[in-house]
Motif scaffolding. Structure first.
Motif, PDB file in Angstrom:
ATOM      1  N   ARG A 127      -9.716  28.338  37.412  1.00 29.88           N
ATOM      2  CA  ARG A 127      -8.580  27.436  37.188  1.00 29.88           C
ATOM      3  C   ARG A 127      -7.457  27.841  38.133  1.00 29.88           C
ATOM      4  O   ARG A 127      -7.038  28.982  38.166  1.00 29.88           O
ATOM      5  CB  ARG A 127      -8.090  27.480  35.757  1.00 29.88           C
ATOM      6  CG  ARG A 127      -6.899  26.518  35.569  1.00 29.88           C
ATOM      7  CD  ARG A 127      -6.439  26.398  34.151  1.00 29.88           C
ATOM      8  NE  ARG A 127      -7.487  26.048  33.216  1.00 29.88           N
ATOM      9  CZ  ARG A 127      -7.926  24.805  32.980  1.00 29.88           C
ATOM     10  NH1 ARG A 127      -7.403  23.793  33.642  1.00 29.88           N
ATOM     11  NH2 ARG A 127      -8.870  24.575  32.100  1.00 29.88           N
TER      12      ARG A 127
ATOM     13  N   ASN B  99       1.890  25.068  36.117  1.00 31.29           N
ATOM     14  CA  ASN B  99       0.754  24.161  35.951  1.00 31.29           C
ATOM     15  C   ASN B  99       1.229  22.819  35.460  1.00 31.29           C
ATOM     16  O   ASN B  99       2.377  22.566  35.254  1.00 31.29           O
ATOM     17  CB  ASN B  99      -0.315  24.721  35.000  1.00 31.29           C
ATOM     18  CG  ASN B  99       0.196  24.977  33.607  1.00 31.29           C
ATOM     19  OD1 ASN B  99       1.397  25.035  33.349  1.00 31.29           O
ATOM     20  ND2 ASN B  99      -0.726  25.158  32.699  1.00 31.29           N
TER      21      ASN B  99
ATOM     22  N   SER C  68     -14.878  31.219  34.900  1.00 33.36           N
ATOM     23  CA  SER C  68     -15.287  29.849  34.573  1.00 33.36           C
ATOM     24  C   SER C  68     -16.665  29.785  33.922  1.00 33.36           C
ATOM     25  O   SER C  68     -17.062  28.738  33.418  1.00 33.36           O
ATOM     26  CB  SER C  68     -15.264  28.978  35.827  1.00 33.36           C
ATOM     27  OG  SER C  68     -16.177  29.478  36.790  1.00 33.36           O
TER      28      SER C  68
ATOM     29  N   GLN D  44     -15.003  24.550  29.464  1.00 31.03           N
ATOM     30  CA  GLN D  44     -13.825  24.602  30.321  1.00 31.03           C
ATOM     31  C   GLN D  44     -12.943  25.788  29.959  1.00 31.03           C
ATOM     32  O   GLN D  44     -12.904  26.219  28.816  1.00 31.03           O
ATOM     33  CB  GLN D  44     -13.018  23.312  30.165  1.00 31.03           C
ATOM     34  CG  GLN D  44     -13.700  22.095  30.725  1.00 31.03           C
ATOM     35  CD  GLN D  44     -13.798  22.146  32.244  1.00 31.03           C
ATOM     36  OE1 GLN D  44     -12.880  22.574  32.907  1.00 31.03           O
ATOM     37  NE2 GLN D  44     -14.913  21.715  32.772  1.00 31.03           N
TER      38      GLN D  44
ATOM     39  N   LEU E  53      -6.506  25.546  28.410  1.00 33.11           N
ATOM     40  CA  LEU E  53      -5.224  25.317  29.081  1.00 33.11           C
ATOM     41  C   LEU E  53      -4.179  26.283  28.523  1.00 33.11           C
ATOM     42  O   LEU E  53      -4.197  26.602  27.340  1.00 33.11           O
ATOM     43  CB  LEU E  53      -4.759  23.880  28.867  1.00 33.11           C
ATOM     44  CG  LEU E  53      -5.620  22.802  29.504  1.00 33.11           C
ATOM     45  CD1 LEU E  53      -5.110  21.422  29.108  1.00 33.11           C
ATOM     46  CD2 LEU E  53      -5.622  22.947  31.013  1.00 33.11           C
TER      47      LEU E  53
END
Length: 135
Positions: free
Chosen positions: A120, A135, A77, A21, A24
């Motif tokens: 994302r 976000n 990604s 992933q 963040l």
């Protein structure tokens, strides 16, 4: 219901080919659409890079139409941990990663290359000529 969902989640990654992933990152940016540096956002499918270092590898903002804008992290990604996993804009055509050859639509969806996950996406809110990205 939550228990059954929790029991099915591990099965999603059992294929062995899961892509890591995108990490963040806290994002809270304000973009003034009237600034000259954002002039590409005056046209549908126009795109700009945000100045500074918001997101993981920066942010791309794309105008869908006069009232709708999308914002994506520039972190590709596919193999997102690689140092070269950064996407670029080919104006009015696509988003691409020259490192792995992945291509993405202006909606952030993979269209070619090895990437199978979307970019994302960050939340955008338009108020007059001010676009807020979070976000």
């Amino acid at each position: 219901m939550l228990l059954s969902l929790a029991l099915t989640l591990p099965a999603c990654n059992s294929g062995g080919n899961a892509q890591p992933q995108i990490p963040l990152a806290a994002v809270s940016e304000v973009l003034f659409l009237t600034d000259q540096q954002n002039s590409a956002l005056r046209f549908d499918n126009g795109a700009v890079y945000l100045r500074g270092k918001p997101g993981v590898r920066g942010i791309i903002v794309i105008r869908q139409n006069a009232s709708s804008y999308l914002a994506f992290d520039r972190n590709c990604s596919y193999q997102s941990q690689d140092t070269c996993a950064r996407v670029f804009i080919e104006p009015f055509v696509r988003i691409y990663d020259p490192c792995c050859q992945s291509q993405f639509s202006f909606q952030g969806q993979p269209q070619g290359g090895p990437a199978t996950l979307p970019l994302r996406r960050y939340t955008t809110a338009l108020s007059g000529n001010t676009l807020t990205i979070t976000n």
